[in-house]
Design a protein around this motif. Sequence first.
Motif, PDB file in Angstrom:
ATOM      1  N   GLY A   1       0.783  -1.220   0.000  1.00  0.00           N
ATOM      2  CA  GLY A   1       0.000   0.000   0.000  1.00  0.00           C
ATOM      3  C   GLY A   1       0.819   1.276   0.000  1.00  0.00           C
ATOM      4  O   GLY A   1       0.263   2.364  -0.166  1.00  0.00           O
ATOM      5  N   SER A   2       2.115   1.177   0.181  1.00  0.00           N
ATOM      6  CA  SER A   2       2.929   2.390   0.232  1.00  0.00           C
ATOM      7  C   SER A   2       2.836   3.138  -1.092  1.00  0.00           C
ATOM      8  O   SER A   2       3.033   2.579  -2.159  1.00  0.00           O
ATOM      9  N   GLY A   3       2.508   4.431  -1.006  1.00  0.00           N
ATOM     10  CA  GLY A   3       2.415   5.246  -2.199  1.00  0.00           C
ATOM     11  C   GLY A   3       1.087   5.146  -2.921  1.00  0.00           C
ATOM     12  O   GLY A   3       0.873   5.839  -3.912  1.00  0.00           O
ATOM     13  N   ASP A   4       0.190   4.296  -2.458  1.00  0.00           N
ATOM     14  CA  ASP A   4      -1.110   4.122  -3.087  1.00  0.00           C
ATOM     15  C   ASP A   4      -2.140   4.946  -2.302  1.00  0.00           C
ATOM     16  O   ASP A   4      -2.464   4.627  -1.160  1.00  0.00           O
ATOM     17  N   ARG A   5      -2.645   6.006  -2.910  1.00  0.00           N
ATOM     18  CA  ARG A   5      -3.550   6.919  -2.210  1.00  0.00           C
ATOM     19  C   ARG A   5      -4.893   6.266  -1.889  1.00  0.00           C
ATOM     20  O   ARG A   5      -5.625   6.736  -1.013  1.00  0.00           O
ATOM     21  N   GLN A   6      -5.238   5.210  -2.590  1.00  0.00           N
ATOM     22  CA  GLN A   6      -6.494   4.513  -2.329  1.00  0.00           C
ATOM     23  C   GLN A   6      -6.382   3.515  -1.175  1.00  0.00           C
ATOM     24  O   GLN A   6      -7.387   3.027  -0.684  1.00  0.00           O
TER      25      GLN A   6
ATOM     26  N   VAL B   1      -5.936   2.102   2.436  1.00  0.00           N
ATOM     27  CA  VAL B   1      -6.227   2.559   3.793  1.00  0.00           C
ATOM     28  C   VAL B   1      -5.350   1.772   4.764  1.00  0.00           C
ATOM     29  O   VAL B   1      -5.664   0.628   5.116  1.00  0.00           O
ATOM     30  N   THR B   2      -4.274   2.377   5.182  1.00  0.00           N
ATOM     31  CA  THR B   2      -3.301   1.695   6.038  1.00  0.00           C
ATOM     32  C   THR B   2      -3.910   1.286   7.368  1.00  0.00           C
ATOM     33  O   THR B   2      -3.625   0.197   7.891  1.00  0.00           O
TER      34      THR B   2
END
Length: 265
Positions: free
Chosen positions: A8-13, A15-16
């Motif tokens: 998910g790093s760098g993916d604006r969609q 949700v961490t």
Amino acid sequence: MNDDAADGSGDRQFVTALARGLSILAAFRPEDRTLSNQEIAERTCLPRPTVSRLTYTLRKLNYLAYHERLARYSLAPRVLELSQSAFAATGIRDIARPGMVALSELADVSVSLGIPSNDHVRYVEMARRPEAIVLNLDVGALLPIAPTAIGRAYLASLPERRRDTVIARLKASDPTLWDAQGDHVARAIADFAARGYTSSFGNWRPELNAIATAIRLSGDGDPLLLSVSGLSSVLTVDRAESEFAPALLSTARSIETQMRRLYLG
């Protein structure tokens, strides 16, 4: 956290917070009655203050129960609601079990369906005759990836870039184990490309042989993993390759076809 969360790093969609919350639930293993925040932090590689906030939230949502005298958490009954809904919605058990049972009746072997789970493979369904119980493993059990056929099938089924990420993490978490199993894993990946299945003949437990393959349901999701395992005196190398491998692959393709038909119509 597993590779899905890391991706998910760098993916604006992406949700961490959601990924981290799910990793808390996945940290529990079948043998765990309770876990402390510190134990959860060690398993998820999350900072303890983050774990404390997440376990508090999951407790408020009734997915975790808190035992004040012990200062420890356990999974709450509401988690069962999720698992039962998942089995009903996906149709996995109804579709996979008949073929698994048929495989298990070929000899005193165990047939297992697994999914990737935080650098392990978790059994979600099993079929075996009582006399085929080799190890005290049941649904929910976690298996290591590198030495097992089912774990190697998972690695072999991944796109190369994602596989390299998982392998790098396995190397870092247990260098000694990887040194012992790395060559076997490389051969298993080559075998999967050539024959469609992987094997582990005495690599995990000396008395245990196994073969496994992957069931791909979508282009980017995790695969289902199907394995046959048994005592080396029953599931010999020759028998595994000549008799069980064709049956394993046929069963996997049948499950795959039915699952895709369920989703795609």
